[in-house]
Design a protein around this motif. Sequence first.
Motif: not given
Length: 383
Positions: A332-339
């Motif tokens: 979830a957190l790595p995806a937030w970074n990418r987004q």
Amino acid sequence: MQKFGPTAQELDVLVLGAGPAGATAAACLAPHCRVALVGGRAVHAGPAIGESLPASARTALADLGVWQIFQSEGHLPAWTRQSLWGSDQPSMQDAIFDPHGHGWHLDRPRFDAMLRTLARERGAHLTHPAEVRRLHCAPEGGRYPWHCEMKTADGPWMVRCRFVVDATGRSARVVRQAGAQLQRQDRLVCLHTWVQGGADVPAGSTLIEAAADGWWYSADLPGGTRVIAWHGDGDLASVQGCRTAGDLLERARRTQLIGRHCPPAAQALVPLRAAPANGQWPSQAAGSHWLAVGDASLAFDPLASQGLLHGLVTGQMGALVVREHLGGNMQALPAWNRQLQEVAQAYRDNRARYYAMEQRWPNEPFWQRRSAQQPAGVASAMH
Ligand SMILES: Cc1cc2nc3c(=O)[nH]c(=O)nc-3n(C[C@H](O)[C@H](O)[C@H](O)COP(=O)(O)OP(=O)(O)OC[C@H]3O[C@@H](n4cnc5c(N)ncnc54)[C@H](O)[C@@H]3O)c2cc1C
């Protein structure tokens, strides 16, 4: 109903910063876990700059369940937008042609108060104002890795929590503490004051005007005043030479559109104010046990007029990401970074395109700097 009192020692999520992004995140998290929303100094002790909210924010407000309340709070409809940008001929946009309808010129203290009330009513513990004395994360610290020590009106308050949401605006307190780098796009500052609104321009109008040394903004505000704002680079002599509200109005009177809001009799209602207005983004918008929302995750050049909508949207989406992370989803957190990196890239491209539309002062430092920041393809597309 509050789930715990001010002496509580353990929380699931501490939301630092009680502006629109933090209050939204806390409101969305509160029904699901133990949340505290902690504000810095008393928010907007003086008048706010005079921001506008785009019409598309309607959906975010409806999703939050505050659309009805928002409509009854006296925000001023923004009907028309007149601009002088890239040409000596003004162009006009009327909200009647926008499928979303009109936007609003906000009563910002009321807007923030509405969102904080929502968070409190949904069960978040609201502590505001509060000063963070110490914030410390020990990743090996078991279930509650964060330790925070605050000074509140009721005395010192110490909490341990599982997760921290950074909603501290441009100061990006947690982002910086976590070691992420803040990238500042330029040295844009906004010099502004307020004048009494007059009958000389239609109510609900927004004016934007490019000038040799920056750009101007003026809008009606609830309460019958108008903001007069000039955006320029803080290191340039033109900005440094503007020291009083009188200087600002004097300059405004020399412009074509904004000058209409500053007849010779118009008096500044407050002394000159300056606010940082540069675009800014962190190298990371999430890390071990934290994520950023609102301006802490990406602060826009005000030309974009997107900051508040970004706060509402990232507040809502960020809350979902926190819940997924606490539920064990390690992606979830790595995806937030990418987004957030994708959003920042889209913002940079759009901003470059908008500044590139203005080619009347190729030798002025303000415009030269922005033309040098254009991504490949933008400059050639203009010729
Ligand atoms: C000149 C200018 C014009 C703008 N015009 C517009 C516009 O027309 N439309 C638009 O949508 N946006 C506009 N914006 C952007 C908009 O103001 C911001 O995007 C918006 O306020 C961000 O909301 P936020 O909740 O992320 O942060 P903020 O509103 O900055 O709230 C952050 C909160 O965190 C608190 N805080 C800070 N540090 C700490 C700490 N250590 N501990 C606890 N609390 C802390 C602060 O006191 C504050 O209450 C403009 C910005 C500028 C500078």
